[in-house]
Every structure is written in C-alpha cells, then in structure tokens.
Design a protein around this motif. Structure first.
Motif, PDB file in Angstrom:
ATOM      1  N   LYS A 298      -2.434   5.722   0.022  1.00 27.35           N
ATOM      2  CA  LYS A 298      -3.360   4.637  -0.302  1.00 27.35           C
ATOM      3  C   LYS A 298      -3.681   3.785   0.917  1.00 27.35           C
ATOM      4  O   LYS A 298      -2.891   3.691   1.862  1.00 27.35           O
TER       5      LYS A 298
ATOM      6  N   THR B 157       2.183   7.066  -0.371  1.00 25.99           N
ATOM      7  CA  THR B 157       1.226   6.983  -1.482  1.00 25.99           C
ATOM      8  C   THR B 157      -0.150   7.525  -1.145  1.00 25.99           C
ATOM      9  O   THR B 157      -0.926   7.832  -2.046  1.00 25.99           O
TER      10      THR B 157
ATOM     11  N   GLU C 266     -11.631  -1.887   0.404  1.00 25.39           N
ATOM     12  CA  GLU C 266     -10.208  -2.246   0.486  1.00 25.39           C
ATOM     13  C   GLU C 266      -9.812  -3.163  -0.664  1.00 25.39           C
ATOM     14  O   GLU C 266      -8.745  -3.001  -1.267  1.00 25.39           O
TER      15      GLU C 266
ATOM     16  N   ASP D 282       4.549   1.570  -5.205  1.00 28.63           N
ATOM     17  CA  ASP D 282       3.978   1.268  -6.519  1.00 28.63           C
ATOM     18  C   ASP D 282       4.688   0.098  -7.188  1.00 28.63           C
ATOM     19  O   ASP D 282       4.509  -0.139  -8.386  1.00 28.63           O
TER      20      ASP D 282
ATOM     21  N   GLN E 264      -8.740  -1.592  -3.812  1.00 28.07           N
ATOM     22  CA  GLN E 264      -7.450  -0.905  -3.813  1.00 28.07           C
ATOM     23  C   GLN E 264      -6.268  -1.865  -3.781  1.00 28.07           C
ATOM     24  O   GLN E 264      -5.114  -1.414  -3.859  1.00 28.07           O
TER      25      GLN E 264
ATOM     26  N   LYS F  84      -4.100   5.216   5.760  1.00 24.78           N
ATOM     27  CA  LYS F  84      -3.419   5.642   4.544  1.00 24.78           C
ATOM     28  C   LYS F  84      -1.907   5.589   4.721  1.00 24.78           C
ATOM     29  O   LYS F  84      -1.354   6.042   5.719  1.00 24.78           O
TER      30      LYS F  84
ATOM     31  N   SER G 227       0.821  -1.207   0.000  1.00 24.42           N
ATOM     32  CA  SER G 227       0.000   0.000   0.000  1.00 24.42           C
ATOM     33  C   SER G 227       0.855   1.257   0.000  1.00 24.42           C
ATOM     34  O   SER G 227       0.405   2.324  -0.424  1.00 24.42           O
TER      35      SER G 227
END
Length: 448
Positions: free
Chosen positions: A320, A318, A394, A226, A397, A314, A223
């Motif tokens: 994310k 990122t 979730e 990348d 993602q 988060k 998370s």
C-alpha cells in the motif's frame, strides 16, 4: 456565568509540560492581537457583536488565505466583528497558557491530540445544534473531523486544516543525476536505491528523515500494517509489530546505515537564509511531508528548481501507499458561551469550513481543502506542482489518527525514544524495544 479555566494542575497533567516549562511559556511577552473587521486596524463597531478568533495562519500562503477569509466574512456578516488574534511560534503552548488563565479566544484553531481532555473539562463546546440550525451538510467534508470530536451525537469541531501525508521530490536533482523519475511502481527498496544515487554528502542527500511520528515513521507504519499505533483497548503500543517495526528500522537505517539522509545534527548547517524547510533549499531529493506544505514550498522554492508530488512508495508488507491523514479543526471555546457569543463563534468556524474559504485554500494551498467537491476541482488539482491529483490518490488510501487520553505524552515519548536511534545512540532493536516499553508506561497511567 463564572468563566471556566483550565487549572494549572490539569494543564500539567494534560500536556506533560514541566512546571518550569509552563513558567517560561507564561513569561513570554504575548504577541499583539490584530483586529480584523474587513479593514486593517479597524476597531469593532459598538453596535455589533465581537468574536475573538485565534489562529496560527499568519504568514505565507496561510496568512494570505486568512486575510482574504476575514475580509469576506466581514462583508457577509456586518453585525459580527472578528478580532483576529494571530499567534506565531509555539501556537499550542500559548493556547494552553490562555486556557489556564481563562483568556482564550472564542473560536480557535485546535488539534485532536488535546481533544478528549478539553471536551472532558468542558473547555470546548458542542456545536451540533448550531450546525443543524444553519442546515450544514456535514457529508460534504472529506474525510471530516477526526473521531474524537464526534461523541454521543455531539459535534465539537468543524474541519479546516486537512494535512494528509505525501511525498515530494526535486525533479531537477533527479534529472541532473540521470536518475529514474518516481512512479507508482516504486517501493521502499527503490527509494533507497535511487537515494544512494542522489546522495553526495555532506552537500546533498537523497532523503530527509526526521523525528516526526505523524509524517515519517508513524505514517509509514500505518501504510505497512493493518492495525493502528496502539491496541483498541489501549493496553499495548504496536511499535514492535512487524509493519511498524519495519518502518522504524527503515527510517533509522536511512540515516545510520545507508547514510542517504543527513544526521539531525547536520540539518541546521544545511539550511540557507530565509528558507526553513530543508527540502526547499534544493539539497534534498525526496521528502515525506504533509500536503498542507505545498503552498509554503511553492513560496520558498520559487523558480530555483522544479519539484513535484510523487506517489507514496509501496510498503513491503502490504503493498500500500497512503499512510496518515489529520485535520486541525476549528472549535468554539467555553469563553464564547460565557460571553454570549456561542452562535456567532460557531457561525465563523462554519464559514471557514465552507465553500468560499475552502476555494481560497485550493488556490493558495496552505492546506488541502476539506470540501470534497473543491478537493476535486480544477482550482486545486491544477499545476503547479504538476502532479497534484496524487494528493487525492494518497488521501483515498489513508487512515485517520487514533487519539486517546494522555496521547500527547505518549506521542512525545515515542519521538524521544525514536530520536535516540536516529542519532545513533543505540541500535534499532533497542530503540524499538524502548519505544514500546516507555509508551506502554504512558498507556498504563490512563485513568479508567
């Protein structure tokens, strides 16, 4: 046709188990197989076709799901008699011993960590022709099987046990401490801040950080990055890349620096009779788990406290949430082909991934349903717990696992080196360096 076996040499190479470990596993008295043909203890009809099926869905919510599924399959397929072979305890270790001895069942619950090697050895079978013949719409499964089970237009597995990473929290502990309840604005720093407020060691902790690459530092690193665990050319492990290194540091420091998670050595002493999950004892405020644990948490927690799913905090680099999803699918083994029951075994695994059984999973919640329409149904998203829709938020993602040859050895190496940092035997920087060095040695030994 000669029955295909996994040689002892291949077993050792694939699993990284020591020779002593294999001998010990082989000496364990196997658990008895319980025939299941729609009536408990019923023997297969000699006029029908017997399919042997091995699973570890034998207890709690999962056991209830499988009992219902076997009864339903028997009613719909009276000419196929399933002999259910429940395997508790070290499920995959027992499966490996059965593969080695040529005694493995026709259809089995399997795992992607061993997929490449078993496909290469011809021990699990391409069932794409059966899927086509049955008119199976594979697009209904979300996200489907992990990548290694689909190669060169061949399909080696059918999805079944979907386990995306999620966070859960003890709402009762939060309210008793007057702590703010988690929402989708939370990040890693906020988790630590509130965890400190909720920690009263050694009796209660804000977090539970474990040696678990899938649902802890590995998922958090995905998370926060990348890229995946290793480079695509399998030449380097990425634990020292910023996103993963920060995740490893955060997890270790939650124990060693911030002390909001119990040291691993103290966990057993915090457990209570009949409860195997530390979060379910009520002594931990937040925990990262796989969503397939929801059913067992419902059973173990009962009405002792209120708990819920929370948005994944988060990641700092990122922004994310998400992390990792995985699926333990069903596969058909070479034994089914050798026994002439390949079609029947394939029919069974397709049934288990179909709407009837996945609807039972939605109700019992021993996993996340693999069928998208059932994931989105009221049956799955209704309480308890109250915030079930977060599971699908979730999942949307998340990324799937990246498996490769020697993956199991690589995974065990990563956890072993991480554990030394988690228990405080070396600092974080040295831990990350060792994780990269030792995991890269495993990559270097992958055969071309």
């Amino acid at each position: 046709m000669k029955q295909q076996k996994l040689s002892r040499r291949e077993l050792l190479r694939i699993t990284g188990i020591s020779a002593t470990g294999v001998l010990l596993a082989a000496c364990v008295t196997p658990q008895g197989a319980a025939p299941a043909t729609g009536g408990e203890g019923a023997a297969p009809d000699a006029a029908g076709t017997e399919v042997r099926f091995a699973t570890d869905w034998v207890e709690g919510a999962r056991g209830a799901t499988m009992d219902a599924a076997m009864e339903m399959f028997a009613e719909q397929n009276p000419d196929i008699h399933v002999t259910l072979e429940p395997i508790g305890g070290d499920y995959f270790d027992r499966l490996l011993i059965q593969f080695s001895g040529g005694t493995v069942a026709d259809a089995i619950l399997f795992e992607g960590v061993l997929g490449l090697e078993f496909i290469k050895e011809g021990l699990i079978i391409d069932i794409s022709a059966t899927l086509d013949a049955l008119g199976v719409d594979q697009s209904k499964w979300r996200p489907g099987v992990v990548h290694i089970f689909k190669q060169e237009n061949k399909v080696y597995a059918v999805p079944f046990q979907l386990t995306p990473a999620i966070w859960v929290y003890n709402k009762t502990l939060f309210e008793q401490a007057g702590a703010p309840l988690p929402d989708d604005s939370w990040d890693w720093d906020m988790v630590l801040e509130v965890a400190q407020q909720l920690t009263s060691a050694p009796d209660a902790y804000g977090l539970w950080t474990r040696v678990d690459m899938f649902h802890q530092y590995g998922s958090a690193g995905l998370s926060n990055s990348d890229i995946h665990w290793v480079t695509e050319d399998l030449t380097k492990t990425n634990w020292d890349e910023p996103g993963f290194a920060q995740a490893i540091r955060w997890n270790i420091e939650s124990v060693q620096l911030h002390k909001v998670s119990p040291p691993p050595a103290e966990v057993e002493g915090l457990l209570t009779a009949g409860i195997s999950n530390l979060f379910a004892t009520g002594k931990v405020a937040m925990n990262r788990v796989n969503a397939g644990a929801i059913g067992s948490l419902k059973d173990q927690v009962g009405d002792r406290f209120e708990w819920d799913v929370m948005p994944t905090p988060k990641a700092p680099l990122t922004g994310k949430g998400g992390g990792l999803w995985n699926d333990q699918p069903h596969v058909v083994t070479s034994n089914a082909r050798d026994r002439g029951v390949l079609e029947e075994a394939a029919q069974l695994v397709v049934f288990l991934a179909g709407d009837d059984v996945q609807s039972i999973i939605a109700r019992d919640r021993g996993s996340v349903p693999t069928v998208q329409s059932i994931q989105e149904s009221e049956a799955y998203l209704s309480p308890p717990p109250a915030s079930m829709p977060i599971v699908l938020d979730e999942l949307a993602q998340e990324v799937g696992p990246f498996y490769f040859p020697n993956w199991l050895e690589w995974y065990r190496t990563a956890n072993k080196e991480f554990e030394l940092g988690l228990i405080g035997e070396r600092d974080v920087d040295a831990t990350i360096e060792a994780m990269v060095t030792e995991c890269n040695k495993v990559l270097a030994n992958i055969e071309a």
